[in-house]
Design an enzyme around this catalytic site. Structure first.
Site, PDB file in Angstrom:
ATOM      1  N   GLU A  61       0.843  -1.196   0.000  1.00  0.00           N
ATOM      2  CA  GLU A  61       0.000   0.000   0.000  1.00  0.00           C
ATOM      3  C   GLU A  61       0.879   1.247   0.000  1.00  0.00           C
ATOM      4  O   GLU A  61       1.791   1.391   0.833  1.00  0.00           O
ATOM      5  CB  GLU A  61      -0.949   0.020   1.209  1.00  0.00           C
ATOM      6  CG  GLU A  61      -1.892   1.229   1.122  1.00  0.00           C
ATOM      7  CD  GLU A  61      -2.924   1.338   2.248  1.00  0.00           C
ATOM      8  OE1 GLU A  61      -3.108   0.362   3.005  1.00  0.00           O
ATOM      9  OE2 GLU A  61      -3.522   2.424   2.351  1.00  0.00           O
ATOM     10  N   GLU A  86       5.024   5.194   3.452  1.00  0.00           N
ATOM     11  CA  GLU A  86       4.483   6.488   3.868  1.00  0.00           C
ATOM     12  C   GLU A  86       5.646   7.406   4.256  1.00  0.00           C
ATOM     13  O   GLU A  86       6.638   6.936   4.828  1.00  0.00           O
ATOM     14  CB  GLU A  86       3.525   6.279   5.065  1.00  0.00           C
ATOM     15  CG  GLU A  86       2.962   7.523   5.697  1.00  0.00           C
ATOM     16  CD  GLU A  86       2.214   8.431   4.712  1.00  0.00           C
ATOM     17  OE1 GLU A  86       1.208   7.991   4.153  1.00  0.00           O
ATOM     18  OE2 GLU A  86       2.659   9.573   4.512  1.00  0.00           O
ATOM     19  N   ASP A 113       9.879   8.207   0.017  1.00  0.00           N
ATOM     20  CA  ASP A 113       9.059   8.512  -1.162  1.00  0.00           C
ATOM     21  C   ASP A 113       8.765   7.214  -1.936  1.00  0.00           C
ATOM     22  O   ASP A 113       9.687   6.546  -2.415  1.00  0.00           O
ATOM     23  CB  ASP A 113       9.826   9.502  -2.058  1.00  0.00           C
ATOM     24  CG  ASP A 113       8.989   9.970  -3.234  1.00  0.00           C
ATOM     25  OD1 ASP A 113       8.130   9.206  -3.720  1.00  0.00           O
ATOM     26  OD2 ASP A 113       9.200  11.109  -3.686  1.00  0.00           O
ATOM     27  N   ASP A 136      -3.489  12.018  -2.247  1.00  0.00           N
ATOM     28  CA  ASP A 136      -3.785  13.464  -2.230  1.00  0.00           C
ATOM     29  C   ASP A 136      -4.335  13.870  -3.602  1.00  0.00           C
ATOM     30  O   ASP A 136      -3.682  13.636  -4.618  1.00  0.00           O
ATOM     31  CB  ASP A 136      -2.505  14.250  -1.948  1.00  0.00           C
ATOM     32  CG  ASP A 136      -1.921  13.891  -0.591  1.00  0.00           C
ATOM     33  OD1 ASP A 136      -2.381  14.450   0.416  1.00  0.00           O
ATOM     34  OD2 ASP A 136      -1.032  13.024  -0.536  1.00  0.00           O
ATOM     35  N   LYS A 140      -6.099  21.673  -7.477  1.00  0.00           N
ATOM     36  CA  LYS A 140      -5.820  22.840  -8.322  1.00  0.00           C
ATOM     37  C   LYS A 140      -5.076  22.416  -9.589  1.00  0.00           C
ATOM     38  O   LYS A 140      -4.153  21.605  -9.507  1.00  0.00           O
ATOM     39  CB  LYS A 140      -4.970  23.856  -7.560  1.00  0.00           C
ATOM     40  CG  LYS A 140      -5.724  24.507  -6.430  1.00  0.00           C
ATOM     41  CD  LYS A 140      -4.888  25.557  -5.750  1.00  0.00           C
ATOM     42  CE  LYS A 140      -5.683  26.124  -4.584  1.00  0.00           C
ATOM     43  NZ  LYS A 140      -4.855  26.598  -3.503  1.00  0.00           N
ATOM     44  N   ASP A 172     -11.900  10.169  -3.260  1.00  0.00           N
ATOM     45  CA  ASP A 172     -13.185  10.822  -2.950  1.00  0.00           C
ATOM     46  C   ASP A 172     -13.342  12.086  -3.808  1.00  0.00           C
ATOM     47  O   ASP A 172     -14.190  12.919  -3.517  1.00  0.00           O
ATOM     48  CB  ASP A 172     -13.263  11.189  -1.455  1.00  0.00           C
ATOM     49  CG  ASP A 172     -12.253  12.250  -1.070  1.00  0.00           C
ATOM     50  OD1 ASP A 172     -11.186  12.333  -1.739  1.00  0.00           O
ATOM     51  OD2 ASP A 172     -12.513  13.015  -0.117  1.00  0.00           O
ATOM     52  N   LYS A 209      -9.107   6.715   6.996  1.00  0.00           N
ATOM     53  CA  LYS A 209      -9.343   7.969   7.699  1.00  0.00           C
ATOM     54  C   LYS A 209      -9.691   9.088   6.705  1.00  0.00           C
ATOM     55  O   LYS A 209     -10.601   9.885   6.924  1.00  0.00           O
ATOM     56  CB  LYS A 209      -8.078   8.338   8.488  1.00  0.00           C
ATOM     57  CG  LYS A 209      -8.323   9.424   9.472  1.00  0.00           C
ATOM     58  CD  LYS A 209      -7.146   9.669  10.381  1.00  0.00           C
ATOM     59  CE  LYS A 209      -7.455  10.897  11.214  1.00  0.00           C
ATOM     60  NZ  LYS A 209      -6.296  11.505  11.804  1.00  0.00           N
ATOM     61  N   PHE A 210      -8.971   9.138   5.607  1.00  0.00           N
ATOM     62  CA  PHE A 210      -9.209  10.201   4.625  1.00  0.00           C
ATOM     63  C   PHE A 210     -10.569  10.028   3.959  1.00  0.00           C
ATOM     64  O   PHE A 210     -11.264  10.997   3.647  1.00  0.00           O
ATOM     65  CB  PHE A 210      -8.088  10.187   3.567  1.00  0.00           C
ATOM     66  CG  PHE A 210      -7.951  11.497   2.840  1.00  0.00           C
ATOM     67  CD1 PHE A 210      -7.291  12.569   3.436  1.00  0.00           C
ATOM     68  CD2 PHE A 210      -8.477  11.668   1.573  1.00  0.00           C
ATOM     69  CE1 PHE A 210      -7.173  13.785   2.771  1.00  0.00           C
ATOM     70  CE2 PHE A 210      -8.363  12.868   0.897  1.00  0.00           C
ATOM     71  CZ  PHE A 210      -7.714  13.934   1.496  1.00  0.00           C
ATOM     72  N   GLU A 211     -10.970   8.782   3.794  1.00  0.00           N
ATOM     73  CA  GLU A 211     -12.291   8.506   3.228  1.00  0.00           C
ATOM     74  C   GLU A 211     -13.389   9.061   4.160  1.00  0.00           C
ATOM     75  O   GLU A 211     -14.343   9.697   3.703  1.00  0.00           O
ATOM     76  CB  GLU A 211     -12.449   6.995   3.088  1.00  0.00           C
ATOM     77  CG  GLU A 211     -13.819   6.537   2.662  1.00  0.00           C
ATOM     78  CD  GLU A 211     -13.872   5.016   2.517  1.00  0.00           C
ATOM     79  OE1 GLU A 211     -13.058   4.307   3.135  1.00  0.00           O
ATOM     80  OE2 GLU A 211     -14.745   4.547   1.779  1.00  0.00           O
TER      81      GLU A 211
HETATM   82  C1  LIG Z   1      -4.653  11.918   1.448  1.00  0.00           C
HETATM   83  S1  LIG Z   1      -3.633  10.920   2.397  1.00  0.00           S
HETATM   84  C2  LIG Z   1      -4.513   9.381   2.489  1.00  0.00           C
HETATM   85  C3  LIG Z   1      -3.976   8.473   3.539  1.00  0.00           C
HETATM   86  C4  LIG Z   1      -4.707   7.120   3.675  1.00  0.00           C
HETATM   87  N1  LIG Z   1      -4.526   6.292   2.512  1.00  0.00           N
HETATM   88  C5  LIG Z   1      -6.162   7.330   3.953  1.00  0.00           C
HETATM   89  O1  LIG Z   1      -6.976   7.077   3.052  1.00  0.00           O
HETATM   90  O2  LIG Z   1      -6.494   7.764   5.073  1.00  0.00           O
HETATM   91  C6  LIG Z   1      -2.324  10.543   1.274  1.00  0.00           C
HETATM   92  C7  LIG Z   1      -1.074  10.029   1.968  1.00  0.00           C
HETATM   93  O3  LIG Z   1      -0.123   9.655   0.988  1.00  0.00           O
HETATM   94  C8  LIG Z   1       1.164  10.023   1.438  1.00  0.00           C
HETATM   95  N2  LIG Z   1       2.007  10.154   0.254  1.00  0.00           N
HETATM   96  C9  LIG Z   1       1.809  10.978  -0.798  1.00  0.00           C
HETATM   97  N3  LIG Z   1       2.766  10.826  -1.712  1.00  0.00           N
HETATM   98  C10 LIG Z   1       3.605   9.880  -1.215  1.00  0.00           C
HETATM   99  C11 LIG Z   1       4.800   9.291  -1.708  1.00  0.00           C
HETATM  100  N4  LIG Z   1       5.320   9.652  -2.886  1.00  0.00           N
HETATM  101  N5  LIG Z   1       5.405   8.375  -0.948  1.00  0.00           N
HETATM  102  C12 LIG Z   1       4.883   8.001   0.244  1.00  0.00           C
HETATM  103  N6  LIG Z   1       3.761   8.517   0.766  1.00  0.00           N
HETATM  104  C13 LIG Z   1       3.125   9.446   0.037  1.00  0.00           C
HETATM  105  C14 LIG Z   1       0.939  11.325   2.199  1.00  0.00           C
HETATM  106  O4  LIG Z   1       1.964  11.582   3.127  1.00  0.00           O
HETATM  107  C15 LIG Z   1      -0.392  11.062   2.862  1.00  0.00           C
HETATM  108  O5  LIG Z   1      -0.236  10.501   4.148  1.00  0.00           O
END
Ligand SMILES: C[S@@+](CC[C@H](N)C(=O)[O-])C[C@H]1O[C@@H](n2cnc3c(N)ncnc32)[C@H](O)[C@@H]1O
Length: 230
Positions: A61, A86, A113, A136, A140, A172, A209-211
């Protein structure tokens, strides 16, 4: 004459490191359990079979956030090995705390990353299931280039999946869902399990959580399920 900065261009990141405060329990878990469950990534190729005490199929994931879905899946599927990537330390701390208190041995984390990890760390055709849940949305237009789901990255992801391996995405944000659909359907090695242009209406996955945040804001939810066919 203008200076040539092309060598020094910063990569476009799909995240911003937030200075979110760590709770005491997250800090303690980071200090105490990091070595046991976090895989250090130094731009090297990872031997996935050696990461886990038991062999099993591998689910990866990307962007686990606070890890709710990853933790739930790891408990529901004890014979599957889970790897979560993450960059956000509070999420890593939270999951480390839970791994220890639940006693999970099928879940490892990488704090780096994901694009770099996938590119150099993961062997081709080594993953059974890849999940990106609620990445994310970067709504924009000028930020669209930061979105994780792009043709090149999806091609890379597809190359890491085993034959018949699955790619499960969710968002979402409707315009991002449409973009995901377009990008995935354009990839010749992926097939939409739901039929062309169709979303997965009743996805089998834990909530995130984000959902929940999106639902509170009145957003819809779109899941996409594709398999690797070629
Ligand atoms: C909008 S949040 C959603 C988190 C989780 N999947 C949820 O649905 O609650 C997106 C997550 O992806 C992580 N993220 C974004 N780009 C990433 C990358 N290139 N490598 C690792 N994590 C990343 C961000 O730090 C953030 O915690």
């Amino acid at each position: 004459m203008a200076a040539d900065n092309s060598q020094h261009k910063r990569p476009v990141r799909s995240y911003v490191i937030r200075s979110g405060r760590l709770t005491d329990s997250q800090r303690k878990a980071l200090d105490t359990h990091w070595d046991a469950h976090v895989v250090e990534f130094k731009n090297h190729s990872l031997d996935l079979d050696k990461l886990f005490p038991q062999s099993g199929s591998i689910s990866l994931e990307i962007g686990i956030g606070m890890g709710a879905s990853l933790l739930a899946m790891a408990q529901q599927e004890p014979n599957t090995n889970f790897l979560g990537i993450e960059v956000h330390k509070p999420g890593i701390g939270k999951v480390l705390h839970e791994i220890e208190s639940i006693g999970l041995n099928n879940l490892k984390l990488i704090c780096h990353d994901a694009k770099e990890v996938i590119e150099t760390g993961i062997a081709n055709q080594s993953i059974d299931r890849l999940l990106i849940l609620f990445p994310d949305p970067w709504p924009k237009k000028r930020h669209h280039k930061r979105r994780l789901v792009q043709p090149q990255f999806v091609e890379l992801l597809a190359s890491k999946l085993k034959q018949e391996g699955v790619l499960h995405l969710a968002t979402d944000w409707e315009p991002y869902a449409e973009h995901m659909m377009e990008v995935l359907e354009a990839n010749p090695s992926l097939k939409n399990e739901m039929g062309t242009g169709k979303y997965w209406e009743q996805p089998q996955r834990p909530a995130t959580k984000f959902e929940a945040r999106g639902k509170r804001l009145g957003h819809g939810v779109w899941d996409l399920l594709f398999t690797k066919t070629a």
